[in-house]
Structures are given as C-alpha cells and as structure tokens.
Design an enzyme around this catalytic site. Structure first.
Site, PDB file in Angstrom:
ATOM      1  N   ASN A 147       0.832  -1.208   0.000  1.00  0.00           N
ATOM      2  CA  ASN A 147       0.000   0.000   0.000  1.00  0.00           C
ATOM      3  C   ASN A 147       0.865   1.256   0.000  1.00  0.00           C
ATOM      4  OD1 ASN A 147      -3.048  -0.364   0.112  1.00  0.00           O
ATOM      5  ND2 ASN A 147      -2.341  -1.956   1.521  1.00  0.00           N
ATOM      6  N   LEU A 165      -2.856   1.677  18.541  1.00  0.00           N
ATOM      7  CA  LEU A 165      -2.443   3.009  18.996  1.00  0.00           C
ATOM      8  C   LEU A 165      -3.041   3.304  20.370  1.00  0.00           C
ATOM      9  CD1 LEU A 165      -2.970   5.049  15.694  1.00  0.00           C
ATOM     10  CD2 LEU A 165      -0.821   4.126  16.588  1.00  0.00           C
ATOM     11  N   HIS A 167      -8.294  -1.134   5.985  1.00  0.00           N
ATOM     12  CA  HIS A 167      -8.571  -2.446   6.585  1.00  0.00           C
ATOM     13  C   HIS A 167      -9.115  -3.388   5.504  1.00  0.00           C
ATOM     14  CE1 HIS A 167      -9.536  -5.325   9.702  1.00  0.00           C
ATOM     15  NE2 HIS A 167     -10.715  -5.497   9.108  1.00  0.00           N
ATOM     16  N   GLU A 219      -7.326  -2.288  -2.636  1.00  0.00           N
ATOM     17  CA  GLU A 219      -6.702  -1.383  -1.656  1.00  0.00           C
ATOM     18  C   GLU A 219      -5.797  -0.382  -2.376  1.00  0.00           C
ATOM     19  OE1 GLU A 219      -4.909  -3.193   1.810  1.00  0.00           O
ATOM     20  OE2 GLU A 219      -6.222  -4.929   1.687  1.00  0.00           O
TER      21      GLU A 219
HETATM   22  C1  GRF Z   1      -3.272  -4.661   4.010  1.00  0.00           C
HETATM   23  O1  GRF Z   1      -4.104  -5.738   3.710  1.00  0.00           O
HETATM   24  C2  GRF Z   1      -4.021  -3.636   4.821  1.00  0.00           C
HETATM   25  O2  GRF Z   1      -5.383  -3.578   4.512  1.00  0.00           O
HETATM   26  C3  GRF Z   1      -3.832  -4.132   6.224  1.00  0.00           C
HETATM   27  O3  GRF Z   1      -2.523  -4.637   6.251  1.00  0.00           O
HETATM   28  C4  GRF Z   1      -2.138  -5.048   4.954  1.00  0.00           C
HETATM   29  C5  GRF Z   1      -0.874  -4.344   4.621  1.00  0.00           C
HETATM   30  O4  GRF Z   1      -0.329  -4.789   3.401  1.00  0.00           O
HETATM   31  N1  GRF Z   1      -4.105  -3.096   7.196  1.00  0.00           N
HETATM   32  P1  GRF Z   1       0.891  -4.015   2.765  1.00  0.00           P
HETATM   33  O5  GRF Z   1       1.996  -3.998   3.804  1.00  0.00           O
HETATM   34  O6  GRF Z   1       0.437  -2.643   2.413  1.00  0.00           O
HETATM   35  O7  GRF Z   1       1.280  -4.812   1.558  1.00  0.00           O
END
Ligand code: GRF
Length: 223
Positions: free
Chosen positions: A18, A93, A109, A180
C-alpha cells in the site's frame, strides 16, 4: 503564490505494498516520512528508494512495548504532519494518541467494515461464503478515520470485490489488495484537497467526489 503542501506520514509494519501504491499515485500530497515498528520491514526499502526519509524502531531497544510506541509517536510529533496514514501498521495506537490526533489518522482495513474487524479477514470471509452456500459473496476493503476501538471510526470509502467459488485465501487476499491499491491513494488525495473532511466525528464529502468515487466502483460515505 506557492500552494501549501499537504504533508503526510505513513506507518507500516511489513511488506508495504500500500505504501508503494501511495508513493506511485501521489498527486496532491507529499510523503514526509515513513515509520515502522519493524526495522526490517520491506516497505522501508520502497520509501528509501523513493528518497523518502524512513525510520525503523527496534522493539528490543525499548524497555516495554509502550516505550517502543511512544518513541514512534515522538518522531511523528516532531513535525507538523497534516495526516497520519496507517498502511498495514500492526500496533494498536494508545487512546491518548488517537484522541490527540482525532480526525487526522486514517487506516486501511481488508474487509467491508463494520464486518470482519481484526485479523484473518480473508479466511473468515471465505468461511462465511462457504457456510452461506455462496450467498455472502462480497468482500473488499475500507478506508476510515481512526477512533479508539480497533478498526472503528467513521468510514470514508470502500472498494468491494466478488468472491469466486474456487478462491483460495491467497487469491482472495490478492483481489482485495488490488482494490486497496486503487482506493487508498484516491482517498488520501481527496483528503489532501479537502474534498473529504472529518467534521465532528463524521465524514463530509462533496457531491462531485461522491460521483467520481462511485464511477470508480467505490462505495462512498457508508454509515
Ligand atoms: C493490508 O491488507 C491492509 O489492509 C492491512 O494490512 C495489509 C498491509 O499490506 N491493514 P501491505 O503492507 O500494504 O502490503
């Protein structure tokens, strides 16, 4: 007149896909720093490669988990960031920190909240798909402002995707992750240009942004 930069700090714990998408798709925001509670997180390499200051905090250097997290909070608070972005940050947190930065923390999420808070969302969603004989056939991801309880806070937008009968957990996780990577930079960009705002515990989104989000297949401002 110089336009003001919208400066964000991103918190990660792991692979950072991400984060990678937030780096690649940044339009109206600037990533001022990336912090991780795991110094060996691959995501830190993505940041460094992009020339973004990246800091890892080694748990063993602190006397307690709380001290570890306080060190991360201190680093965040050294600079006036406009937004704190949780992109796979696997620590809870502290309530005090969340209250202090209320309306300035967002999280992604991997489920359509409020369903499937917590961990192992893909496995649980697949189980429900099987148990419902394929009726519960939608999964997805959510970007939300962060309130104190885990995976809670006003929902900004969601990106749904279908569950296919032959999906493995990994295949489903991958499909959600693709969503995402589309949703997160889009939302952060809209926050940066103030088309999405946190107002007294709720989300305010202008009509044009709602229409744009819907045309991209997102669910906007779900309550
Ligand atoms: C993602 O699935 C996000 O939704 C969750 O943790 C994961 C992180 O993946 N909170 P990355 O490290 O961004 O590949």
């Amino acid at each position: 007149m110089a336009t003001q930069v919208f400066n964000i700090v991103i918190l990660i714990s792991g692979r950072g896909s991400n984060l990678r998408s937030l780096i690649d798709n940044a339009k109206s925001y600037r990533i001022g720093a990336v912090l991780s509670d795991k110094p060996d997180a691959t995501g830190l390499d993505h940041a460094r490669y992009a020339g973004i200051p990246a800091f890892g905090f080694q748990r063993s250097q602190y006397s307690s988990l709380l001290e570890h997290k306080l060190a991360i909070y201190r680093e965040i608070e050294k600079k006036p960031y406009d937004l704190i972005v949780l992109a796979g940050f696997m620590q809870i947190l502290e309530n005090e920190f969340v209250q202090k930065h209320r309306g300035k923390i967002v999280n992604i999420h991997p489920s359509l909240l409020p369903e499937y808070k917590g961990l192992n969302t893909h496995r649980r969603v697949l189980n429900a798909f099987i148990q419902s004989a394929g009726k519960k056939n939608t999964h997805g991801c959510t970007v939300h402002y962060v309130h104190s309880a885990i995976d809670s806070g006003p929902i900004i937008a969601q990106a749904p995707c279908a569950i296919e009968p032959k999906d493995s957990e990994a295949q489903l996780a991958d499909r959600v992750l693709q969503q995402e990577h589309r949703l997160f930079p889009w939302v952060i960009d809209k926050i940066a240009i103030q088309n999405i705002q946190y107002q007294s515990g709720t989300v305010a989104i202008d009509q044009q942004t709602i229409s744009e989000g819907r045309s991209l297949g997102f669910k906007i401002g779900v309550t």
